[in-house]
Design an enzyme around this catalytic site. Sequence first.
Site, mmCIF file in Angstrom:
data_model
loop_
_atom_site.group_PDB
_atom_site.id
_atom_site.type_symbol
_atom_site.label_atom_id
_atom_site.label_comp_id
_atom_site.label_asym_id
_atom_site.label_seq_id
_atom_site.Cartn_x
_atom_site.Cartn_y
_atom_site.Cartn_z
ATOM 1 C CG ASP A 1 27.691 50.130 40.973
ATOM 2 O OD1 ASP A 1 28.568 49.796 41.790
ATOM 3 O OD2 ASP A 1 26.980 49.329 40.372
ATOM 4 C CG PHE B 1 38.532 34.637 45.270
ATOM 5 C CD1 PHE B 1 39.671 34.713 44.465
ATOM 6 C CD2 PHE B 1 38.013 35.794 45.805
ATOM 7 C CE1 PHE B 1 40.253 35.924 44.215
ATOM 8 C CE2 PHE B 1 38.611 37.015 45.559
ATOM 9 C CZ PHE B 1 39.733 37.078 44.764
ATOM 10 C CE LYS C 1 39.762 31.765 39.463
ATOM 11 N NZ LYS C 1 39.088 32.978 39.243
#
Lengths: 1052, 368
Positions: free
Chosen positions: A407, A483, A506
């Site tokens: 992971d 986002f 951003k």
Amino acid sequence: TFSTGLGRFIYKKRVGTRTVLVGHRPVSETDAYVAQKFCDNRIVSSKYTVWNFLPKNLFEQFRRIANFYFLIIFLVQVIVDTPTSPVTSGLPLFFVITVTAIKQGYEDWLRHRADNEVNKSNVFVIENAKQVRKESEKIKVGDIVEVKADETFPCDLIFLASSSPDGTCYVTTASLDGESNFKTHYAVRDTTVLCTHETIDSLAATIECEQPQPDLYKFVGRINIYRSNQEPIARSLGPENLLLKGATLKNTKKIYGVAVYTGMETKMALNYQGKSQKRSAVEKSINAFLVVYLCILLSKATVCTTMKYVWQSNPFNDEPWYNEKTKKEKEAFKVLRMFTDFLSFMVLFNFIIPVSMYVTVEMQKFLGSFFISWDKEMYDEEIKEGALVNTSDLNEELGQVEYVFTDKTGTLTENSMEFIECCIDGHKYKESISEVDGPLKYYGKAEKCREELFLRPSGCLSEPRGFFFPSLKSYQLLHILNFDPVRRRMSVIVRTITGILLLFCKGADSSIFPRVQQDEIQQTKAHVDRNAMDGYRTLCVAFKEFSQEEYDQIDKQLCEAKMALQDREEKMAKVFEDIEANMHLIGATAVEDKLQEQAAETIEALHAAGMKVWVLTGDKMETAKSTCYACRLFQTNTELLELTTKMVGDSERREDRLHELLMEYHKKLLQEFPKNSGGLKRSLVLNQEYGLIIDGSTLSLILNPSQDSSSSNYKTIFLQICLKCTAVLCCRMAPLQKAQIVRMVKSTKGSPITLSIGDGANDVSMILEAHVGIGKEGRQASRNSDYAVPKFKHLRKLLLAHGHLYYVRIAHLVQYFFYKVRICIHLTQFMFFLPLTIKSIKPLYDAAYLTMYNICFTSLPILAYSLLEQHINIETLTSDPQLYMKISDNAMLQWKPFLYWTFLGAFEGLVFFFGVYFLFQNSSLEDNGKVFGNWTFGTIVFTILVFTVTLKLALDTRFWTWMNHFVIWGSLAFYVFFSFFWGGVIWPFLKQQRMYFVFAHMVTSLSAWLAIILLIFISLFPEILLIVFKNVRRKAQVRTAYAPCTLLSYFS
Amino acid sequence: MAVNYSAKEDADGHPSGGLGAAGGGAAKTRKPDNTAFKQQRLPAWQPILTAGTVLPAFFVIGLVFIPIGIGIFVTSNNIREYEIDYTGIEPTSPCNKCLNVSWNSTPSCTCTINFTLDHPFESNVFMYYGLSNFYQNHRRYVKSRDDSQLNGDNGSLLNPSKECEPYRTSENKPIAPCGAIANSMFNDTLVLYRIDNETRIPIHLNKKGIAWWTDKNVKFRNPSGDANNLTALFQKTTKPVNWPKPVYMLDSDPDNNGFINEDFIVWMRTAALPTFRKLYRLIERKNNLQPTLEAGQYSLDITYNYPVHSFDGRKRMILSTISWMGGKNPFLGIAYITVGSICFFLGVVLLIIHHKYGNRNTSADIPN
């Protein structure tokens, strides 16, 4: 876009939909509502109940070949008159079965306890406008559940109302998919106002939704809200309305939701794979050997029975006058007699498959695993945890790992963002502040850029943190443009104290640069590129000023889009697209998702040890890629092959495109690695040529292609590509997809040993799927794992040193056991009545010796060996990863070494037997002319056997601690002592005093001594010779190969 | 199903969760001890078998084994042994008439075989009888005895072990000694004469001291009671089927009668191989001037009772002297010499290889 067949293995698709009555209130009499039965909210992971434990456990245990075999042997011994007593095989079997049953019972009790902990935890359910405290397992589908901040959702809920007026809540799904950022979920629009007990209780609605399925990101449903005297309002429900069990509520005071999926039908439970028993390769080898020996056993018994009857066909052999049969024997049917003879032979030879080996192997594994948890080098001072061993069955598998699936977040990285530097208008600023990964960061960024803007005139950003929080209050947050991975940016719209409306955006450089004034890019771009090269995550910040009119319009658009029922996503995206345009670039920041200590070195070591490291992450591709570069999984010379949504596209033709890509890569790789790839499998990975990047949606396309049958071979092509790449990165993986990948690799030709390491619940499925699962200490994954280590770097010692040693130890243990038991005892026994005497079934040795042989005389030395042996010391193993390749592919348990040991044993058996046979051509071996009988014969053979077998181990031991000395010489001394003792007394409980003074008499005979010494020497001679030859050869090899070898290890 | 429990324990999201508390409390116990054993750093001797260490060992072993082997071989060769097969298979054999005797043939068949010893037997001579193709190691046979009966246990005397079947009872009386081994006891009588000028001088054959001391004195005992009246002790038992007389009439000497009869004890120690010999009599050396058995004519009187023809067996009488290593057996000597020679030879070969290898290797370094 995720796979629909994800849960194929655990989840049977049910047709139709389910209808849920919110709060169990019937909505109208006219609707014929058929009550559907749903399972309760109880989680069951335990295997047994009190009642079925005994039968079920016994059944499972006797499904093992060995146990079943021993049971049969035991029964035969009980029923048929056999040469050995049933106790010899019954007692050890009983012991093994009991110990295993206790162990499994205890484990299941732990599971029960853990289940209870979850099932009995308190939740609040709204019933009759009142908040009722209930146990979690009592929740039924249709209950309205109240969840408070930082609580975990007890089941899958449809989000009805929240304490925040806009009907949203924030949720972290870290334990589900590993994404630790906060996700926004939306309440059903028409119920958002119902945020008290009373109001929520008045809601009359039904929910129709699909039957449970394991895909975390998919949900389709509809809610029908009934109001008095009105047509019911229907609203569609999507994944954004669904709160998943296991996720945690954040930053929201409380929410109300109605349970739709409960207990084992929750998406999390469906994503969970049962913890199946893992079998190590060594155990498989043992089983293979066992089958071979069983065949030998059967053929031996058949041959013996045939020989016996051929021999007996001569009446004076069958029943000479001096040895008449009993009445019973005479009366028995011939066929039956033959059958019982056959069984007797089977029993006589049953030592071939020793129960004691299983006992010893279990003990070795159990005791041996302590060394892992005792290792202080794997103890982490920070979290005050050492390594943890959950299963001792797989110790040796650690030495066989071929594929490492890791992971990313929290495993390779620390999962904490560290601010490195920023640049504002091309000026570089550096500080050391750190931020936690999470929503705070996003706000922080947005906020910070404001500061940057604010502070720009002063050109100094000395204490951003200091300004950050106070200044937060001075802005009014108007909108958040969330986002998403397609836009790869997010924005906030704020109003300053002075009333200026500002948008800050951003995002990744690639998504920001096209949207800002082109002339501003140049300076910042240089910084960004440099930072990206260093493996940092870069973010660009831009701003835009609105006039009030512009804002009003935007506000309206946003609201419209948000409320849209159809194509909400698309509409939102379009609005965002419009808003985030023509911005001004402020600067860029570089943050580092700090890699774990020595992660890169560890990965290099694993590569050098011939392992292939795959990174499977739920994270975004860019982030994952930069991490891979940082931890040197990909190096600058690695050519990346990408199979991502970006490359494949999202259009109708994506399958064709995928096909093209696959073919192209395949061709490329084939050219690079010509046909002899088999030999390359684990060869030195000198230059990392290719790396593969694939994302979840493409993977699902490959693994579950749409009906088009021509594309069904994608999987094989894909596998071939994967196997030829030294490093593979899979991003945006669902938990089950991780497991799918592991399963896919696991089932390739040669079934390589896989290892999964991860820390989150999203890694649990792959940890369970892999041969060896490693969790990070202190996290939930560790509970499901086989081993837990505090840090990624500890993998190095765990695999290279511990794994290697354990493998060598257990492999030697197994070989030695087969050697010492099968060959020595049986060859001699077998021969005793085959070519020379062909008499009936008679063991050569006394029963007491037979029983003691495996239990006392020869067990402790091998156990000590298998616990303490270090044929190469630990430091060397850890520092030279290439040693790991020496034992790859189960090298010590292949047929070749097996045959070697078998022949060695056969040779020794021949030596023992014929040596003593020739010695006994004249059985007067004492200087007083008295003769020795058959028990002395057996004792001499047995003495040689015990000494040879023990000394053989002494020859193999490379690491003589005081314990080895003690047990090896102690065993021999014990043998001698026991023999004197056993022969020294007339035992009242014995029917026959066979061994009375036999050993003492043997010791007084010089001839016997000379023969014993000689035969032991002859038996060990080939072994000594082999060691010397190997030594000479190795010396020669070392001289020629050492130089490049060392060079290589320095390089990598 | 730990996935489900996980969320609430997930330390990531909860910095203030249980981890801190648990970590603090467990810190002391969880930290591994820094002991040599637990860290697998026990001081250890790490031997490496190299050509350097093994080669001298080979030479030493060779040099030790060869003399030992020669010694044994010479000793074995010096042992005098003489063997007569008196089965009587050949029609010319004097015992041919007895070939088909059965157990109960009365009067018993006797025959005489004359033979010549070419060399004198200097030291004590041991007289063996040998049987071939007789499977004393057969499982059914080996266990067909009752050691507690033979040990003088009165209970077992009257109630022998089941293992003795079918030789357990006869005529509703327990058999003493029971079992197939006892039942088939060797019962030929061998008497040795020296023929000196046509006169037959009997040679004294000592029938004591042929069994293991422990067997005679501990393992085998007559039933407890009046040792002088064995007949009474065995009153309630019957003789084994094949025996002509009961166990208490095996010998007139009370020390050698009943279960402690040495011929019986020797027979009861079952042989390992189907061709075996058992000690029958001792011929002790009278004085140092005369050999025990001079070279010359001898005759062997056989009371032929023991039938072996039915199972294709053979009977032999063996006269043998004994050395420190037992009877004549060339095997050990030859084996020692062979192994010693191989060791020595391999030592030489290895030495040569070792040297050559070393030399070739240094020269091969450069091209590589």
